[in-house]
Each structure stands twice: as structure tokens, then as C-alpha cells.
Design a protein around this motif. Sequence first.
Motif, PDB file in Angstrom:
ATOM      1  N   UNK A 329       5.489  -4.182  11.632  1.00 11.74           N
ATOM      2  CA  UNK A 329       6.207  -4.310  12.901  1.00 11.74           C
ATOM      3  C   UNK A 329       7.674  -3.986  12.673  1.00 11.74           C
ATOM      4  N   UNK A 330       8.192  -3.025  13.438  1.00 11.89           N
ATOM      5  CA  UNK A 330       9.607  -2.641  13.314  1.00 11.89           C
ATOM      6  C   UNK A 330       9.978  -2.403  11.857  1.00 11.89           C
ATOM      7  N   UNK A 331       9.147  -1.630  11.211  1.00 14.49           N
ATOM      8  CA  UNK A 331       9.301  -1.390   9.770  1.00 14.49           C
ATOM      9  C   UNK A 331       9.380   0.101   9.486  1.00 14.49           C
ATOM     10  N   UNK A 332      10.277   0.457   8.569  1.00 16.57           N
ATOM     11  CA  UNK A 332      10.433   1.832   8.117  1.00 16.57           C
ATOM     12  C   UNK A 332       9.839   1.923   6.717  1.00 16.57           C
ATOM     13  N   UNK A 333       8.663   2.553   6.636  1.00 17.04           N
ATOM     14  CA  UNK A 333       7.956   2.677   5.360  1.00 17.04           C
ATOM     15  C   UNK A 333       8.281   4.050   4.773  1.00 17.04           C
ATOM     16  N   UNK A 334       8.985   4.064   3.649  1.00 15.45           N
ATOM     17  CA  UNK A 334       9.554   5.290   3.102  1.00 15.45           C
ATOM     18  C   UNK A 334       8.544   6.299   2.608  1.00 15.45           C
ATOM     19  N   UNK A 335       9.039   7.469   2.267  1.00 15.05           N
ATOM     20  CA  UNK A 335       8.206   8.566   1.779  1.00 15.05           C
ATOM     21  C   UNK A 335       7.416   8.106   0.549  1.00 15.05           C
ATOM     22  N   UNK A 336       6.102   8.257   0.623  1.00 22.42           N
ATOM     23  CA  UNK A 336       5.246   7.906  -0.505  1.00 22.42           C
ATOM     24  C   UNK A 336       5.112   6.426  -0.782  1.00 22.42           C
ATOM     25  N   UNK A 337       5.676   5.572   0.044  1.00 24.45           N
ATOM     26  CA  UNK A 337       5.562   4.126  -0.161  1.00 24.45           C
ATOM     27  C   UNK A 337       4.164   3.647   0.216  1.00 24.45           C
ATOM     28  N   UNK A 338       3.768   2.508  -0.359  1.00 25.82           N
ATOM     29  CA  UNK A 338       2.412   2.008  -0.143  1.00 25.82           C
ATOM     30  C   UNK A 338       2.409   0.514   0.154  1.00 25.82           C
ATOM     31  N   UNK A 339       1.573   0.142   1.106  1.00 30.05           N
ATOM     32  CA  UNK A 339       1.246  -1.262   1.363  1.00 30.05           C
ATOM     33  C   UNK A 339      -0.247  -1.254   1.656  1.00 30.05           C
ATOM     34  N   UNK A 340      -1.039  -1.474   0.617  1.00 35.07           N
ATOM     35  CA  UNK A 340      -2.460  -1.145   0.722  1.00 35.07           C
ATOM     36  C   UNK A 340      -3.391  -2.301   1.065  1.00 35.07           C
ATOM     37  N   UNK A 341      -2.950  -3.560   0.927  1.00 30.06           N
ATOM     38  CA  UNK A 341      -3.917  -4.638   1.125  1.00 30.06           C
ATOM     39  C   UNK A 341      -3.264  -5.883   1.716  1.00 30.06           C
ATOM     40  N   UNK A 342      -3.823  -6.405   2.809  1.00 27.28           N
ATOM     41  CA  UNK A 342      -3.574  -7.789   3.245  1.00 27.28           C
ATOM     42  C   UNK A 342      -2.101  -8.154   3.294  1.00 27.28           C
ATOM     43  N   UNK A 343      -1.313  -7.328   3.961  1.00 29.54           N
ATOM     44  CA  UNK A 343       0.138  -7.494   3.912  1.00 29.54           C
ATOM     45  C   UNK A 343       0.737  -7.478   5.308  1.00 29.54           C
ATOM     46  N   UNK A 344       1.805  -8.266   5.509  1.00 29.36           N
ATOM     47  CA  UNK A 344       2.591  -8.208   6.755  1.00 29.36           C
ATOM     48  C   UNK A 344       4.029  -7.845   6.415  1.00 29.36           C
ATOM     49  N   UNK A 345       4.505  -6.762   7.016  1.00 26.53           N
ATOM     50  CA  UNK A 345       5.893  -6.336   6.853  1.00 26.53           C
ATOM     51  C   UNK A 345       6.516  -6.237   8.237  1.00 26.53           C
ATOM     52  N   UNK A 346       7.429  -7.167   8.531  1.00 32.52           N
ATOM     53  CA  UNK A 346       8.102  -7.165   9.825  1.00 32.52           C
ATOM     54  C   UNK A 346       9.602  -7.042   9.664  1.00 32.52           C
ATOM     55  N   UNK A 347      10.233  -6.223  10.524  1.00 30.39           N
ATOM     56  CA  UNK A 347      11.687  -6.036  10.494  1.00 30.39           C
ATOM     57  C   UNK A 347      12.148  -5.690   9.080  1.00 30.39           C
ATOM     58  N   UNK A 348      11.594  -4.634   8.532  1.00 27.87           N
ATOM     59  CA  UNK A 348      11.876  -4.324   7.133  1.00 27.87           C
ATOM     60  C   UNK A 348      12.081  -2.836   6.897  1.00 27.87           C
ATOM     61  N   UNK A 349      12.746  -2.555   5.789  1.00 27.63           N
ATOM     62  CA  UNK A 349      13.006  -1.202   5.306  1.00 27.63           C
ATOM     63  C   UNK A 349      12.432  -1.105   3.906  1.00 27.63           C
ATOM     64  N   UNK A 350      11.469  -0.198   3.732  1.00 24.74           N
ATOM     65  CA  UNK A 350      10.811  -0.038   2.438  1.00 24.74           C
ATOM     66  C   UNK A 350      11.180   1.340   1.908  1.00 24.74           C
ATOM     67  N   UNK A 351      11.791   1.390   0.737  1.00 27.60           N
ATOM     68  CA  UNK A 351      12.250   2.650   0.180  1.00 27.60           C
ATOM     69  C   UNK A 351      11.130   3.542  -0.321  1.00 27.60           C
ATOM     70  N   UNK A 352      11.467   4.787  -0.587  1.00 32.90           N
ATOM     71  CA  UNK A 352      10.502   5.786  -1.032  1.00 32.90           C
ATOM     72  C   UNK A 352       9.815   5.346  -2.323  1.00 32.90           C
ATOM     73  N   UNK A 353       8.494   5.576  -2.365  1.00 29.57           N
ATOM     74  CA  UNK A 353       7.652   5.365  -3.547  1.00 29.57           C
ATOM     75  C   UNK A 353       7.584   3.908  -3.997  1.00 29.57           C
ATOM     76  N   UNK A 354       7.972   2.982  -3.145  1.00 28.64           N
ATOM     77  CA  UNK A 354       7.787   1.572  -3.483  1.00 28.64           C
ATOM     78  C   UNK A 354       6.351   1.156  -3.190  1.00 28.64           C
TER      79      UNK A 354
END
Length: 442
Positions: A329-354
Motif C-alpha cells: 500500500x502506497x509503496x515504491x518497490x524498486x527495480x529488481x526488488x523482491x517481496x515474495x512471501x507473507x509480507x505487508x509493506x505500507x507507506x514505504x520505499x524499497x530500493x533496487x534489488x533489495x
Amino acid sequence: MSSTTTAVILAAGMGTRMKSRHPKAMQRLGNRPMISHLIETARKVVDRIVVVIGPDMDQLARIVSPHETVIQTDRLGTGHAARLGVDVLEEGKAVILYADNPLLTVDTMQNLLSAHGDGNALSLLGMRPSNPGSYGRIVTGSDGGTERIVEYKDASEDEKKITLCNAGMMCADVTDLKEWLGTITPDNAQKEYYLTDIVALATRKGRVSCVEGSEEELAGVNSKSELAQAEKRLQRRLRQQAMTQGVTLIDPDSTFLDSDTVFAPDVVIEPNVFIGPGVTLEEGCLIRAFSHLEGCVVKSGAKIGPYARLRPGTICHENSHVGNFVELKNTDLGVGAKANHLTYLGDSQIGAKSNVGAGSITCNYDGVFKHRTTIGERCFIGSNSIMVAPVSIGDAAMTAAGSIITKSVPSGALAFGRARQENRADKGLALQQALRKKKEQG
């Protein structure tokens, strides 16, 4: 004569057969109020839109804003409603539409306007439904022109056998409409002013033409059952449009789309996917089965799902991965970044390849305010990490599995946010034995 063309949309009906506290025009179709579809179509064809609503329909007025509204305080029939809408006009041409015909297309509306432009005093829309039912019948003359419309309740047995039915929508000059609508009377079974009565008056001035359209787009929506049928028709239309644009729908019938979805070629959508408003899918992305998307952008090469949920404000950048039972929700998931299982990311910025490990969440809400979590590039977030926002994690940092992160983590650091493990000899066996004995004692 001015070239201004106005759409007068009749939307005052409560729709008693809908069994709803909401007006008929507000019933949801394709993730939005039914009237919104018709307004969007009309905007592409006419210069001005006037909506006739009933009293105490403030919410409907907000939905149709910024277009003008006229209130029909006394519901005295479609002719009365049309007169209220036309009376606010000064000149030009008016097309009268019904809010319960949400699937009218631009081409058919334009055909209706063009037919009037061919010298006819009035043009109207007709159709030949598979089951004419209670539709009004269009009575034509030997020259093919329309002579009159008879409402079903007032029709004779011979007239009920006519297959050409009135779809309700009409087009004429404003001055003529004002004259005709001011002349009709409520001399019928319902004791109402019928809009259809102006057809006989129009024939005295000139020819009345009937433009035929398909039942697919012209069938009215007056009940929840008909609303469900309209949803099916709308979804068939949207799916066909998507596939024409180069989208692969593995099982079209189980895919639900929104009319504002933006597609690029080579998007692949697996079965049982629901796409709500405000979604953009860029070239080559994959939406896997049982995913739910709204208000988001999925960029080229990204893979979403299965069983993923993307909520408004989310951007999944190129080649990012969102896996099963992951919500963003309201999250910027960077180039090549992964969140593959059972996860909640809200109001977040995830950098590339994380990489965000299974069971990790951002605690973005304190009960009053939302806070942001920032994760840098090439980070590894260990499984079951709890990131209490506001917090930031620097580039190439790691969090140990099971950590509660409450302070910023510098770049390259490894953060432990969990209690030290302590092993007590034989205590586990003793506890199990005590519990079993308690169970046996009842």
C-alpha cells in the motif's frame, strides 16, 4: 443556430426494483457508479452535460460534479424530467439520455446526433432485444420513419408483437424539445408525462428517424439482476479491448477489469484476477492468479502474485517481484526488488534489488498518523522483521530474522532487534510433562 450540443441525463429515479437505499444511477457497475460510464461517454461527444436528479440526492450531485444538476422535486414521469433539463438550455441541439443505459457507446451516440443532422425533426434510438418484454414499442410507417412510441402498459396485443423497441434516447433542437415537452399531457395508464409522447408531435414537423443499436449496449438496468447482466456485458467489452491491445488473458471469463485500466502489449494476466480503478500495466509484466490490484502501476517485466494485493499509491518497478500473500500500500518497490512471501509493506520505499523476507511488515500506523519506512538498495530484510515507522535502513544493510527495528540502520550494517536466546536444560521436557499431567487430571 448555435452548434452547441448538450446531453440531458435523466437520473432522478430511485430504482425501487433495485431494493437499495441508493438511487439507481449510483449503483456500482465496473467499480464505479453506473452514471459515471454514461457521463464519460457523453463527454467525448457533447459540449455540455445537464443531469436531472431527485431531491435529497446530494451524493449523486457530487458524483456528477462539475456538471450541472437540476432537481426534479415531483416525479411526474420522464417527459416532466426531460422538460426540467431542457428548460435550462437556450439553444442548440440536445440529446436526452437515461442514467440506466450506462453502456451506450460513443459511436452510437454520435450516430444518433448525425441522424438528426440529416434533416430529421427528431432522431431516437431503438433496438431489437431477444426478449422485448416491457419495453415500449416503436411504431413505424410505410416509409420506415417512426410514427409514434407506445408504452408497453398502453400497447394493444398487436403492438406488443412489434420487435423494434424504444431504447429511450432522443435528439432534437432545443427549441423544438421545449415546444413538444410543454405540450404533452399525462393521459395514460400511469398518469405521467411520457417523454415518448413527443414522437407523435415531432412527426407533424418532419420525419422522425430511428437509429438501431444492439441490445448489448442499449438494454436498460432496472434491477440487481439486470445490473449483473450489464456487468457481464461491460466485462466482455473490456476484455475484448484489452486483448485487441495485445494483452494475454489466459481465462478471460475469470478476469475482471476496469474501464480506465491502461494496458501495454505483452501483459499477461492469469485466471481469477481483479483489477480495480487506476491501474497501469506496462509491457511484459505478469499478473498471476488470484491477485487484486487498484490504484497502482506495474512496470515492465514485474511479476505480481499469485495471491497478491496491490493497493493505491503502489509502484512496482521494472523486474520487481511481489509474491503470494503479499500486500503493498502506497509503496515504491524498486527495480529488481523482491517481496515474495507473507509480507505487508505500507507507506514505504524499497530500493533496487533489495529482498524483503517472509513474514516481514512495516508498522506504518500509530493509531492516528501514518509513517514512512525507507529501505535502501541491495538490502536483505530477514524473515519476520518488524519495521516500526518512521525508520530507515541504509543501502546494503541487513536485518536479522525476527528483529524489531525501531531505529535507523546505517548502510552496510547488520541489525539485531531481538532478545538474546537462552536455553535452559531439561526445562522443556519438564514443562511438557507437567502440562500432560494437568490435562489428565481434567
